[in-house]
Design a protein around this motif. Structure first.
Motif, mmCIF file in Angstrom:
data_model
loop_
_atom_site.group_PDB
_atom_site.id
_atom_site.type_symbol
_atom_site.label_atom_id
_atom_site.label_comp_id
_atom_site.label_asym_id
_atom_site.label_seq_id
_atom_site.Cartn_x
_atom_site.Cartn_y
_atom_site.Cartn_z
ATOM 1 N N ALA A 20 0.827 -1.203 0.000
ATOM 2 C CA ALA A 20 0.000 0.000 0.000
ATOM 3 C C ALA A 20 0.867 1.260 0.000
ATOM 4 C CB ALA A 20 -0.924 0.001 1.204
ATOM 5 N N GLY A 21 1.970 1.237 0.716
ATOM 6 C CA GLY A 21 2.869 2.389 0.724
ATOM 7 C C GLY A 21 3.454 2.667 -0.644
ATOM 8 N N ILE A 22 3.873 1.622 -1.320
ATOM 9 C CA ILE A 22 4.411 1.795 -2.669
ATOM 10 C C ILE A 22 3.320 2.290 -3.614
ATOM 11 C CG2 ILE A 22 5.327 0.560 -4.667
ATOM 12 C CD1 ILE A 22 6.966 -1.118 -2.741
ATOM 13 N N ALA A 23 2.115 1.723 -3.497
ATOM 14 C CA ALA A 23 1.016 2.118 -4.382
ATOM 15 C C ALA A 23 0.617 3.577 -4.170
ATOM 16 C CB ALA A 23 -0.180 1.205 -4.146
ATOM 17 N N VAL A 24 0.547 4.007 -2.923
ATOM 18 C CA VAL A 24 0.164 5.400 -2.643
ATOM 19 C C VAL A 24 1.240 6.361 -3.139
ATOM 20 C CG1 VAL A 24 -0.220 7.066 -0.773
ATOM 21 C CG2 VAL A 24 -1.361 4.856 -0.728
ATOM 22 N N ALA A 25 2.503 6.048 -2.873
ATOM 23 C CA ALA A 25 3.584 6.941 -3.308
ATOM 24 C C ALA A 25 3.675 6.999 -4.829
ATOM 25 C CB ALA A 25 4.911 6.468 -2.713
ATOM 26 N N ALA A 26 3.629 5.860 -5.483
ATOM 27 C CA ALA A 26 3.725 5.845 -6.946
ATOM 28 C C ALA A 26 2.484 6.464 -7.581
ATOM 29 C CB ALA A 26 3.920 4.419 -7.442
ATOM 30 N N GLY A 27 1.319 6.152 -7.034
ATOM 31 C CA GLY A 27 0.092 6.726 -7.580
ATOM 32 C C GLY A 27 0.046 8.232 -7.457
ATOM 33 N N SER A 28 0.472 8.746 -6.339
ATOM 34 C CA SER A 28 0.470 10.205 -6.181
ATOM 35 C C SER A 28 1.520 10.851 -7.068
ATOM 36 C CB SER A 28 0.689 10.586 -4.726
ATOM 37 O OG SER A 28 1.985 10.214 -4.312
ATOM 38 N N TYR A 29 2.624 10.170 -7.305
ATOM 39 C CA TYR A 29 3.666 10.730 -8.167
ATOM 40 C C TYR A 29 3.185 10.818 -9.615
ATOM 41 C CZ TYR A 29 8.102 11.317 -10.576
ATOM 42 O OH TYR A 29 9.102 11.784 -11.386
ATOM 43 N N PHE A 30 2.515 9.778 -10.071
ATOM 44 C CA PHE A 30 2.112 9.738 -11.479
ATOM 45 C C PHE A 30 0.766 10.407 -11.749
ATOM 46 C CE2 PHE A 30 5.028 6.029 -11.465
ATOM 47 C CZ PHE A 30 5.939 6.538 -12.380
#
Length: 82
Positions: A20-30
């Motif tokens: 979830a941490g990776i998904a939130v960080a990557a999703g917010s970046y892109f």
């Protein structure tokens, strides 16, 4: 459903935090821009760091979410009463 098992997060919950941490960080970046992107990346990294902290504690057989300090307090109180 138990989140804490033997003084640490359950294995499935640690993996969920990590993903979830990776998904939130990557999703917010892109998907976001500006200050919202920064805030999303920070929140994602905090979630990821919590999962990583719990996993490292598990590898070292530490119990960061245990409440054994209450037992220690009781043992000192009993000694003081005598």
């Amino acid at each position: 459903m138990m989140f804490i098992r033997d003084g640490n997060f359950a294995p499935w919950f640690r993996i969920l935090l990590w993903a979830a941490g990776i998904a939130v960080a990557a999703g917010s970046y892109f998907l976001l821009s500006g200050l919202a992107m920064f805030a999303g990346a920070v929140v994602g990294m905090l979630i990821l760091a919590t999962g990583t902290y719990a996993e490292r504690a598990n590898m070292l057989h530490l119990k960061p979410f245990d409440n054994s300090y209450k037992k220690a307090r009781k043992s000192y109180e009993e000694k003081d009463d005598e």
